[in-house]
Design a protein around this motif. Sequence first.
Motif, short mmCIF file in Angstrom:
data_model
loop_
_atom_site.label_atom_id
_atom_site.label_comp_id
_atom_site.label_asym_id
_atom_site.label_seq_id
_atom_site.Cartn_x
_atom_site.Cartn_y
_atom_site.Cartn_z
N HIS A 50 0.97 -1.27 -0.01
CA HIS A 50 -0.06 0.08 0.08
C HIS A 50 0.87 1.12 -0.16
CE1 HIS A 50 -2.43 3.29 1.98
NE2 HIS A 50 -3.42 2.69 0.91
N ILE A 51 0.50 2.00 -0.90
CA ILE A 51 1.24 3.27 -1.10
C ILE A 51 0.45 4.30 -0.86
CG2 ILE A 51 2.76 4.88 -2.58
CD1 ILE A 51 3.81 2.26 -4.01
N SER A 52 0.42 5.29 0.22
CA SER A 52 -0.72 6.35 0.46
C SER A 52 -0.22 7.45 -0.54
CB SER A 52 -0.55 6.82 1.80
OG SER A 52 0.87 7.44 2.13
N ARG A 53 -1.19 8.45 -0.52
CA ARG A 53 -1.03 9.73 -1.28
C ARG A 53 -0.12 10.43 -1.06
NH1 ARG A 53 -6.88 9.20 -0.30
NH2 ARG A 53 -7.87 9.01 -2.12
N ASP A 54 0.44 10.44 0.17
CA ASP A 54 1.96 11.09 0.40
C ASP A 54 3.03 10.36 0.32
OD1 ASP A 54 1.36 9.61 2.61
OD2 ASP A 54 1.38 11.31 4.06
N GLY A 55 3.01 9.29 -0.34
CA GLY A 55 4.12 8.17 -0.36
C GLY A 55 4.56 7.55 0.54
N GLN A 56 3.77 7.20 1.69
CA GLN A 56 4.20 6.32 2.67
C GLN A 56 3.98 4.95 2.24
OE1 GLN A 56 2.91 7.29 6.86
NE2 GLN A 56 2.41 9.32 6.18
N LEU A 57 4.73 4.20 2.73
CA LEU A 57 4.92 2.75 1.94
C LEU A 57 4.59 1.87 3.05
CD1 LEU A 57 5.43 0.31 0.04
CD2 LEU A 57 7.84 0.73 0.63
N HIS A 58 3.56 0.94 3.09
CA HIS A 58 3.29 -0.32 3.56
C HIS A 58 3.31 -1.63 2.96
CE1 HIS A 58 1.89 2.81 6.44
NE2 HIS A 58 2.07 1.76 7.60
N GLU A 104 3.20 -3.53 7.16
CA GLU A 104 4.26 -3.07 7.89
C GLU A 104 4.79 -1.64 7.36
OE1 GLU A 104 9.20 -4.70 8.60
OE2 GLU A 104 7.48 -6.04 7.94
N PRO A 105 5.11 -0.96 8.10
CA PRO A 105 5.73 0.45 7.58
C PRO A 105 7.08 0.38 7.07
CG PRO A 105 5.68 0.69 9.79
CD PRO A 105 5.00 -0.74 9.39
N HIS A 106 7.72 0.92 6.08
CA HIS A 106 9.00 0.77 5.72
C HIS A 106 9.34 2.30 5.26
CE1 HIS A 106 9.62 -3.45 4.79
NE2 HIS A 106 8.24 -3.72 4.72
N VAL A 107 10.68 2.54 5.57
CA VAL A 107 11.26 3.84 5.14
C VAL A 107 11.46 3.99 3.79
CG1 VAL A 107 13.02 5.42 5.98
CG2 VAL A 107 12.28 3.88 7.68
N VAL A 108 11.10 5.23 3.19
CA VAL A 108 11.49 5.29 1.84
C VAL A 108 12.33 6.81 1.97
CG1 VAL A 108 10.56 6.11 -0.23
CG2 VAL A 108 9.16 5.04 1.03
N PRO A 109 13.55 6.44 1.61
CA PRO A 109 14.67 7.64 1.52
C PRO A 109 14.26 8.53 0.75
CG PRO A 109 15.57 5.35 1.28
CD PRO A 109 14.30 5.23 1.16
N ASP A 110 14.65 9.89 1.18
CA ASP A 110 14.39 10.83 0.17
C ASP A 110 14.81 10.96 -1.21
OD1 ASP A 110 13.38 12.15 2.53
OD2 ASP A 110 15.19 13.27 2.90
N PRO A 119 8.70 5.02 -3.73
CA PRO A 119 8.35 3.70 -2.95
C PRO A 119 8.40 2.67 -3.72
CG PRO A 119 6.99 5.74 -2.43
CD PRO A 119 7.69 5.99 -3.78
N SER A 120 7.88 2.58 -5.03
CA SER A 120 8.25 1.34 -5.79
C SER A 120 9.54 0.80 -5.66
CB SER A 120 7.49 1.54 -7.17
OG SER A 120 8.27 2.43 -7.78
N GLN A 121 10.56 1.47 -5.75
CA GLN A 121 12.16 1.05 -5.84
C GLN A 121 12.38 0.40 -4.52
OE1 GLN A 121 13.38 5.02 -7.05
NE2 GLN A 121 15.03 3.84 -7.85
N HIS A 144 0.70 -7.69 -4.67
CA HIS A 144 -0.68 -6.85 -4.90
C HIS A 144 -0.29 -5.18 -4.55
CE1 HIS A 144 -4.58 -5.57 -6.06
NE2 HIS A 144 -4.74 -5.14 -4.72
N VAL A 145 -0.60 -4.62 -5.38
CA VAL A 145 -0.11 -3.02 -5.09
C VAL A 145 -1.17 -2.31 -5.11
CG1 VAL A 145 1.52 -0.86 -5.88
CG2 VAL A 145 2.34 -3.44 -6.10
N GLN A 146 -1.31 -1.43 -4.32
CA GLN A 146 -2.41 -0.45 -4.22
C GLN A 146 -1.73 0.93 -4.19
OE1 GLN A 146 -5.40 -0.50 -0.91
NE2 GLN A 146 -6.44 1.34 -1.74
N ASP A 147 -1.58 1.69 -5.08
CA ASP A 147 -1.04 3.00 -5.08
C ASP A 147 -2.06 4.14 -5.34
OD1 ASP A 147 0.60 5.10 -5.35
OD2 ASP A 147 1.71 4.17 -6.95
N GLU A 148 -2.27 5.06 -3.86
CA GLU A 148 -3.14 5.76 -4.12
C GLU A 148 -2.90 6.84 -4.80
OE1 GLU A 148 -3.94 6.48 0.21
OE2 GLU A 148 -5.17 4.71 0.43
#
Length: 236
Positions: A10-18, A22-28, A32-34, A54-58
Amino acid sequence: MNTSTRYRVHISRDGQLHIDSEPHVVPDGVDPSQVVVQVLHIEAAGSGQPVLVHVQDERTATRFDMQVMPDGTTQAAGAPPAAPQPTPAGTGQPPSSLFERLAAAQAAGRAHNFDAAIVAADDILQQLTAEQGETASATLEAAQFRADLAYLSGEFAFATVSWTWLALAWFDRLGPGKRRTQIAAQNAAQAWMHLPPHEAGPLASDLVNMLMEVAAPERTATIRAQIAQRLGQPTN
């Protein structure tokens, strides 16, 4: 792992990745897909099988399925596997990508070339620690591979310390009752049992404390009794 395993991304509208909640840190500066591909490629490379995602990209209001392949590439779910690209001969250059280096290290381990595998694994672990932090999911996956190599090569003290730390790290990251934590705790105890007495004694306290922390005391009572018996201590 086999191709029936499905991860939910799950990728939220503001780019947060789960990944599987489980949350994962996305470096600046990194999409997130990388991070998704980097994390799940380690799973695929370890098993030699594609991982279904299965990807849900908001951000784009899209949902789709894909496969992360053992070589680090991606393709649509259900597509036939792409033929592996040959490595140019005679270049004298080591594999350049992290994923290629991991696959080469795992191949060396399967061939019992532990010296080469350990050097490569240490290099990969150092890079992931520097780039993502020592408790990032990808770093912990690489640390598990390194702990496996230690066990297979007879470095039981290193394996015990590594798996003890990994059990606590997974516990802190995922919470209680998770399979990764349980496996790490079991592996730590198993490695410790192979140690000669003069090496086992100094590591027993940390091992027992870990077992008490990551699980309810009654769930680790049997293994703690075995540890105490080996040390010649009375059980509580």
